[in-house]
Design a protein around this motif. Structure first.
Motif, short mmCIF file in Angstrom:
data_model
loop_
_atom_site.label_atom_id
_atom_site.label_comp_id
_atom_site.label_asym_id
_atom_site.label_seq_id
_atom_site.Cartn_x
_atom_site.Cartn_y
_atom_site.Cartn_z
N CYS A 148 -46.02 78.46 -31.84
CA CYS A 148 -45.14 79.15 -30.90
C CYS A 148 -45.97 79.95 -29.89
N CYS A 149 -47.00 80.63 -30.38
CA CYS A 149 -47.88 81.38 -29.48
C CYS A 149 -48.60 80.45 -28.51
N ALA A 150 -49.03 79.29 -29.04
CA ALA A 150 -49.74 78.33 -28.18
C ALA A 150 -48.83 77.80 -27.08
N LEU A 151 -47.56 77.57 -27.41
CA LEU A 151 -46.60 77.08 -26.42
C LEU A 151 -46.40 78.08 -25.28
N VAL A 152 -46.61 79.36 -25.58
CA VAL A 152 -46.46 80.40 -24.56
C VAL A 152 -47.77 80.66 -23.83
N VAL A 153 -48.86 80.77 -24.59
CA VAL A 153 -50.13 81.19 -24.02
C VAL A 153 -50.81 80.09 -23.21
N VAL A 154 -50.80 78.85 -23.73
CA VAL A 154 -51.53 77.77 -23.06
C VAL A 154 -51.01 77.50 -21.65
N PRO A 155 -49.69 77.37 -21.42
CA PRO A 155 -49.23 77.16 -20.03
C PRO A 155 -49.60 78.32 -19.11
N PHE A 156 -49.46 79.55 -19.61
CA PHE A 156 -49.81 80.70 -18.77
C PHE A 156 -51.30 80.72 -18.47
N ALA A 157 -52.12 80.41 -19.49
CA ALA A 157 -53.56 80.36 -19.27
C ALA A 157 -53.92 79.28 -18.26
N GLY A 158 -53.20 78.14 -18.31
CA GLY A 158 -53.43 77.08 -17.34
C GLY A 158 -53.07 77.51 -15.93
N ILE A 159 -51.98 78.28 -15.80
CA ILE A 159 -51.58 78.79 -14.47
C ILE A 159 -52.66 79.70 -13.91
N VAL A 160 -53.15 80.62 -14.74
CA VAL A 160 -54.20 81.54 -14.29
C VAL A 160 -55.47 80.76 -13.96
N ALA A 161 -55.84 79.81 -14.82
CA ALA A 161 -57.06 79.04 -14.59
C ALA A 161 -56.97 78.23 -13.31
N THR A 162 -55.82 77.62 -13.05
CA THR A 162 -55.66 76.83 -11.82
C THR A 162 -55.76 77.71 -10.59
N SER A 163 -55.22 78.93 -10.67
CA SER A 163 -55.29 79.83 -9.51
C SER A 163 -56.71 80.28 -9.23
N LEU A 164 -57.59 80.18 -10.23
CA LEU A 164 -58.98 80.62 -10.07
C LEU A 164 -59.95 79.45 -9.90
N SER A 165 -59.44 78.24 -9.73
CA SER A 165 -60.28 77.05 -9.68
C SER A 165 -60.55 76.61 -8.24
N THR A 166 -61.61 75.85 -8.10
CA THR A 166 -61.96 75.28 -6.81
C THR A 166 -61.18 73.98 -6.59
N ARG A 167 -61.25 73.50 -5.36
CA ARG A 167 -60.54 72.26 -5.03
C ARG A 167 -61.03 71.09 -5.88
N GLU A 168 -62.33 70.99 -6.09
CA GLU A 168 -62.89 69.88 -6.85
C GLU A 168 -62.40 69.89 -8.30
N GLN A 169 -62.35 71.07 -8.90
CA GLN A 169 -61.88 71.18 -10.29
C GLN A 169 -60.41 70.81 -10.42
N ILE A 170 -59.61 71.22 -9.44
CA ILE A 170 -58.18 70.92 -9.49
C ILE A 170 -57.96 69.42 -9.34
N VAL A 171 -58.71 68.78 -8.44
CA VAL A 171 -58.56 67.34 -8.26
C VAL A 171 -58.99 66.59 -9.52
N GLN A 172 -60.09 67.01 -10.13
CA GLN A 172 -60.57 66.35 -11.34
C GLN A 172 -59.60 66.52 -12.50
N ALA A 173 -58.93 67.67 -12.57
CA ALA A 173 -58.00 67.93 -13.67
C ALA A 173 -56.60 67.40 -13.40
#
Length: 280
Positions: free
Chosen positions: A12-37
């Motif tokens: 249950c915690c993973a279902l909440v934390v992982v999407p939010f962590a992905g949102i934060v990580a995407t907002s802090l990523s470069t264009r190349e990382q976003i395209v690769q992911a």
């Protein structure tokens, strides 16, 4: 059994934390990382704050955040004041208009006016395209009034009577005795109101036509849900960060303020809700 419970809670915690962590990580990523992911980064290799810098350099998001803060602060203060006064009056037997007003409050829990009557009322009062159109329709919640009234009724009558014998009036009893004893439930109700005003999306969509008065939730809808592109004039000059990073950054900005407020009232949350709801 304990291992199974731990596994379920972890999932249950993973279902909440992982999407939010992905949102934060995407907002802090470069264009190349976003395209690769493929547009959604879980763990960034390189952190950049370009999306946040671009958003706060432009005028759209800072203005929207300021509007949301104004609506939330003013609305929460007004809501707490009116709800407290109404609930305290309804908790005192024999108060003026006790039964008719209490019937209206209970009726508001069962029946809602609907969108069209609400819009016509706001329009007839001349509140369209003003911040008061977002604040005033939600200034009193019948549910919160019932909770707070139940809490006030649990305060020992002997305490109130002794203060009255000493010459204290209703206002002094409320401010010096009742409110200091009600910090837990007031903190919870204040959080309810603050979350409601901060997330006031639909009322803002109905009543605010000027895009310059939009709160952050409407900006979030425009540029994330509707997938409209943010231009240089909206996020500042320079190299424009990837749209995915900008959209996730707006999402983070809309979530973080409430996450920062919640820890300060968390210790009051269970006590405030249970005392006000169960004992009443």
């Amino acid at each position: 059994m304990k291992a199974l419970k731990a596994l379920v809670l972890t999932l249950c915690c993973a279902l909440v934390v992982v999407p939010f962590a992905g949102i934060v990580a995407t907002s802090l990523s470069t264009r190349e990382q976003i395209v690769q992911a493929g547009g959604f980064v879980i763990v960034p290799d390189e952190i950049t704050f370009a999306a946040y810098e671009a958003l706060f350099t432009g005028g759209v998001v800072p203005r929207a955040v300021g509007v949301s803060v104004f609506i939330t602060v003013v609305g929460t203060v007004l809501s707490l004041a009116t709800t407290t006064l109404l609930a305290y009056g309804l908790s005192r037997p024999g108060s003026l208009g006790h039964r008719p007003v209490l019937s209206l409050v209970v009726g508001a829990l069962l029946f809602t006016p609907g969108i069209i009557p609400g819009y016509l009322t706001v329009s007839s009062l001349g509140l369209l395209d003003t911040y008061w159109a977002v604040i005033l329709p939600a200034v009193v919640s019948a549910f919160n009034v019932v909770i707070l009234r139940a809490f006030f009724m649990e305060i020992p009558a002997e305490l109130v009577e002794s203060a009255r014998i000493d010459g204290a009036g209703d206002w002094q009893i409320l401010t010096r005795i009742v409110l200091p004893l009600s910090k837990a439930v007031l903190s919870v109700i204040g959080l309810f109101y603050a979350v409601g005003y901060w997330n006031a999306f639909f009322t803002a969509l109905l009543y605010l036509n000027d895009a310059g008065k939009w709160p952050v939730q409407l900006v979030l809808r425009t540029y994330v849900v509707n997938q409209q592109q943010l231009g240089v004039d909206q996020v500042g000059a320079g190299n424009l960060p990837p749209q995915e990073a900008l959209q996730m950054a707006i999402l983070v900005i809309s979530i973080v303020p409430i996450l920062l407020v919640y820890p300060f009232v968390q210790r009051h949350f269970t006590k405030g809700v249970l005392v006000g709801a169960v004992k009443g």
